[in-house]
Design a protein around this motif. Structure first.
Motif, short mmCIF file in Angstrom:
data_model
loop_
_atom_site.label_atom_id
_atom_site.label_comp_id
_atom_site.label_asym_id
_atom_site.label_seq_id
_atom_site.Cartn_x
_atom_site.Cartn_y
_atom_site.Cartn_z
N VAL A 97 23.91 -24.81 23.15
CA VAL A 97 24.57 -23.92 22.20
C VAL A 97 23.55 -23.00 21.55
CG1 VAL A 97 26.38 -25.61 21.66
CG2 VAL A 97 24.30 -25.54 20.27
N LYS A 98 24.05 -21.92 21.02
CA LYS A 98 23.22 -21.01 20.23
C LYS A 98 23.80 -20.92 18.83
CE LYS A 98 23.34 -16.50 20.94
NZ LYS A 98 23.08 -15.18 21.52
N VAL A 99 22.96 -21.14 17.84
CA VAL A 99 23.39 -21.10 16.44
C VAL A 99 22.48 -20.14 15.69
CG1 VAL A 99 23.63 -22.39 14.30
CG2 VAL A 99 24.33 -23.43 16.45
N ASN A 100 23.09 -19.19 15.00
CA ASN A 100 22.34 -18.27 14.14
C ASN A 100 22.61 -18.62 12.68
OD1 ASN A 100 21.60 -17.02 16.49
ND2 ASN A 100 22.82 -15.18 16.17
N GLY A 101 21.61 -18.47 11.84
CA GLY A 101 21.83 -18.77 10.43
C GLY A 101 20.56 -18.55 9.62
N TRP A 102 20.64 -19.00 8.37
CA TRP A 102 19.52 -18.85 7.45
C TRP A 102 18.90 -20.21 7.18
CZ3 TRP A 102 24.16 -16.32 6.98
CH2 TRP A 102 24.10 -14.93 7.13
N LEU A 103 17.59 -20.24 7.12
CA LEU A 103 16.87 -21.48 6.94
C LEU A 103 16.96 -21.95 5.49
CD1 LEU A 103 14.91 -23.57 8.21
CD2 LEU A 103 13.04 -22.11 7.41
N GLY A 120 26.88 -20.29 6.64
CA GLY A 120 27.92 -20.05 5.65
C GLY A 120 29.30 -20.54 6.04
N SER A 121 29.45 -21.05 7.26
CA SER A 121 30.77 -21.51 7.69
C SER A 121 31.13 -22.88 7.13
CB SER A 121 30.85 -21.55 9.23
OG SER A 121 29.86 -22.40 9.77
N SER A 122 30.15 -23.59 6.57
CA SER A 122 30.42 -24.90 5.98
C SER A 122 29.43 -25.13 4.85
CB SER A 122 30.30 -26.01 7.02
OG SER A 122 28.96 -26.14 7.45
N LEU A 123 29.68 -26.17 4.07
CA LEU A 123 28.79 -26.48 2.95
C LEU A 123 27.43 -26.95 3.45
CD1 LEU A 123 28.78 -26.78 -0.24
CD2 LEU A 123 29.12 -29.22 0.20
N SER A 124 27.44 -27.92 4.34
CA SER A 124 26.19 -28.45 4.87
C SER A 124 25.81 -27.70 6.14
CB SER A 124 26.34 -29.94 5.18
OG SER A 124 27.35 -30.14 6.15
N GLY A 125 24.52 -27.61 6.39
CA GLY A 125 24.06 -26.96 7.59
C GLY A 125 23.95 -27.95 8.74
N VAL A 126 23.31 -27.52 9.80
CA VAL A 126 23.07 -28.39 10.94
C VAL A 126 21.57 -28.59 11.08
CG1 VAL A 126 22.99 -26.46 12.59
CG2 VAL A 126 23.53 -28.77 13.40
N GLN A 127 21.17 -29.82 11.38
CA GLN A 127 19.75 -30.13 11.54
C GLN A 127 19.30 -29.76 12.94
OE1 GLN A 127 17.47 -33.56 9.73
NE2 GLN A 127 17.74 -34.35 11.81
N VAL A 128 18.17 -29.07 13.00
CA VAL A 128 17.57 -28.68 14.28
C VAL A 128 16.23 -29.37 14.40
CG1 VAL A 128 16.75 -26.75 15.69
CG2 VAL A 128 18.72 -26.44 14.18
N VAL A 129 16.03 -30.08 15.51
CA VAL A 129 14.78 -30.78 15.77
C VAL A 129 13.96 -29.93 16.74
CG1 VAL A 129 13.69 -32.90 16.57
CG2 VAL A 129 15.92 -32.99 15.43
#
Length: 602
Positions: A97-103, A120-129
């Motif tokens: 997948v490709k995810v764009n966002g702010w750190l 901004g689509s949800s309250l919590s972000g996604v963790q990237v390792v």
């Protein structure tokens, strides 16, 4: 069996496609080498069983693997929202997948790093390792909160608590950097502080949640009325009507206010609005009600939903100068229908918020208003109470509560009275109906007692009044008498049905619990007239000039090119007007001398 056997045998000989049973390609070879006495028929039987299991997979050749790698580049992978990744079922595991966002945060562990990305689509972000072996790992050291990133990686199950999935990065790109002066950090910020950085506050948990819930409330509003068969009407924002009759409106003018001495006065000494754009006092609308009423008389059930403006000098969290109002109008309905529709609407919107924004509501329940989730469940599940105004006054008088404002029949309920009824006594939303006629608008239907009118307010916990509505007076003689009693002019009265208006901001406050977040067209002007050539008798509005001369095109010789042009015309009083709209040419008769001009805005 022969085909299965041959296929298996070819697989060990370096064929183009290797079959593996949930293992590496060499595992199958080793298994066979350890079992040299297995007969061919037995092996084929085993292979059929294995081929029928879902763990059977095909391992592509080197050429196929190269093509697959090319397909999984950032340019070829469709971007997913963070919320879409979070809400996906387990079929997403292993998907690129490709995810764009702010750190939001970064933790550099030298051999690997953890990034929290939110779009901004949800309250919590996604963790990237990010593994330390990646070519781009050196970029991690320069990352700061607020940077804009594009992540390409594989979705895996997360071993950590509070998150279902995480992304194992294959690569990432820094789209935009943020320096160390970025004001939003991993801590709570007050609303007062956020007002000073208005351009960044939507990135915070609270304001982001407000935006998402408000969006759902707006979408649910349209969905609810569409399912009920209502027609959406766009009411005008510029108007000459004071719908509420309070006289607290924002005025719109093109007169040179910076040079008041140059504004001409009339004989009475008042401003001469003949020089203004609309030639009369014009204001920002306080309600779309009047426009909706005329359409309800033709379409039965309609609603308006748009911005309204109030120039009330009330510096409280419950009053806004600009807000969005929901105003349904129903024909062939009474006050009971009005209250039933209002209750169904509120329950519909609250249900949508609870279904789509559980995480946002839990955040506000924890940090803003305790037991908010329980209150919203009550609004959704419990039947709303109903009590007459007279009964409400008696109830308030019998209570032991000491109010700042006295409770008397004939006086309007104050916020403290409304909240006592909804929060303390009923502990759920309550309708108060049949208010005294003296404190309500003239167009509300007079009840048989001659003292009260068919009006209602919906009171909800934490807010007070959320919805106000009434049944309109349909008896002409009663309506005219009420107009005279209120010392109004009949000529100034617009259209007169059943209505209930809702302020979206107050609905939002009810759903999110914060008292401070509150501070966070069918009105077509249609003109139609006829213009005649100079050699015929002129009509009052016949002098025309502008992009084209109407005189040149009279007498039926009108080129189609003039249709859609702008028109400037002057009336006999010498006042110039500009109409911009669609001109239709009347060619009903072969030698038509009339040119019919119509416009939808001015």
């Amino acid at each position: 069996r022969r085909i299965g056997s041959e296929r298996i045998m070819r697989s060990t000989g370096g064929g183009a496609m290797t079959l593996a049973f949930g293992l590496a390609p060499t595992s199958l070879t080793r298994t066979r080498m350890r079992s040299p006495r297995v007969r061919s028929s037995e092996f084929c039987s085993t292979s059929r069983r294995l081929l029928s299991t879902p763990r059977m997979c095909a391992v592509p050749s080197a050429e196929t693997q190269t093509a697959a790698k090319e397909e999984n580049t950032a340019e070829n992978v469709e971007r997913m929202r963070v919320k879409s990744v979070q809400d996906a079922d387990e079929m997403i595991v292993g998907k690129t997948v490709k995810v764009n966002g702010w750190l939001r945060t970064v933790r550099d562990q030298k051999k690997f790093a953890f990034l929290n990305i939110n779009d901004g689509s949800s309250l919590s972000g996604v963790q990237v390792v990010v593994d330390g072996e990646l070519d781009c790992f050196h970029k991690v050291k320069s990352l700061t909160t607020g940077a804009s990133l594009s992540i390409l990686g594989t979705v895996v199950k997360s071993p950590g608590k509070g998150q279902k999935y995480e992304i194992q990065a294959k690569s990432f790109e820094v789209l935009g950097e943020a320096d160390t002066s970025f004001p939003l950090q991993k801590k709570r910020h007050s609303f007062e502080f956020l007002r000073g950085i208005a351009h960044l506050r939507p990135r915070t948990n609270a304001i982001g949640a407000v935006a998402r819930v408000r969006s759902t409330l707006a979408q649910s509003t349209h969905s609810f009325f569409a399912e009920k068969g209502f027609v959406y009407v766009h009411s005008p924002i510029l108007t000459a009507s004071d719908c509420e009759g309070a006289g607290e409106m924002f005025q719109v003018t093109t007169l040179p206010l910076a040079s008041p001495q140059s504004i001409e006065k009339g004989d009475s000494g008042e401003t001469d609005f003949k020089k203004d754009f609309f030639e009369k006092p014009t204001f920002l609308t306080v309600s779309g009600q009047l426009a909706a009423e005329t359409y309800a008389s033709a379409l039965t059930d309609v609603y308006t939903f748009g911005p309204t403006f109030r120039a009330e000098n009330s510096n409280t969290s419950r009053h806004l100068a600009e807000f969005w109002m929901v105003e349904p109008e129903m024909a062939f309905a009474d006050l009971k229908d009005d209250m039933a529709n209002a209750e169904a609407y509120v329950k519909y919107c609250v249900s949508a918020v609870l279904d789509k924004h559980q995480e946002d509501i839990e955040f506000f329940d924890k940090f803003v208003e305790k037991d908010l989730l329980q209150k919203l469940n009550t609004v959704r599940d419990a039947s709303f109470a109903r009590i007459s105004y007279t009964e409400a006054i008696d109830l308030l008088k019998r209570s032991k509560k000491k109010f700042v404002f006295p409770v008397e029949w004939g006086s309007d309920l104050q916020s403290e009275h409304e909240r006592y009824l909804a929060e303390t006594h009923f502990k759920k939303p309550v309708f108060v109906y049949n208010y005294p006629a003296s404190i309500k608008a003239f167009y509300m239907r007079l009840n048989d007692d001659g003292k009260t009118v068919a009006a209602m307010d919906l009171l909800v916990p934490s807010i007070g009044e959320l919805i106000g509505g009434s049944q309109r007076e349909e008896r002409l003689d009663v309506l005219e008498r009420r107009i005279e009693e209120n010392q109004l002019e009949k000529e100034d009265i617009g259209g007169i049905w059943t209505c209930a208006d809702t302020e979206l901001s107050r609905m939002l406050v009810m759903d999110l619990g914060s008292k401070d977040l509150c501070s966070s067209s069918p009105g077509w002007r249609t003109f139609e007239t006829s213009f005649r050539s100079p050699d015929t008798q002129e009509t009052p509005n016949s002098r025309v000039s502008g992009p084209f001369s109407m005189y040149n095109y009279a007498g039926g010789n009108v080129p189609s090119a003039v249709e859609g042009s702008d028109l400037y015309y002057s009336t006999t009083d010498g006042v110039s007007r500009h109409w911009s709209g669609i001109f239709r040419l009347d060619r009903a008769q072969a030698n038509a001398e009339d040119i019919v001009v119509s416009s939808h805005s001015y």
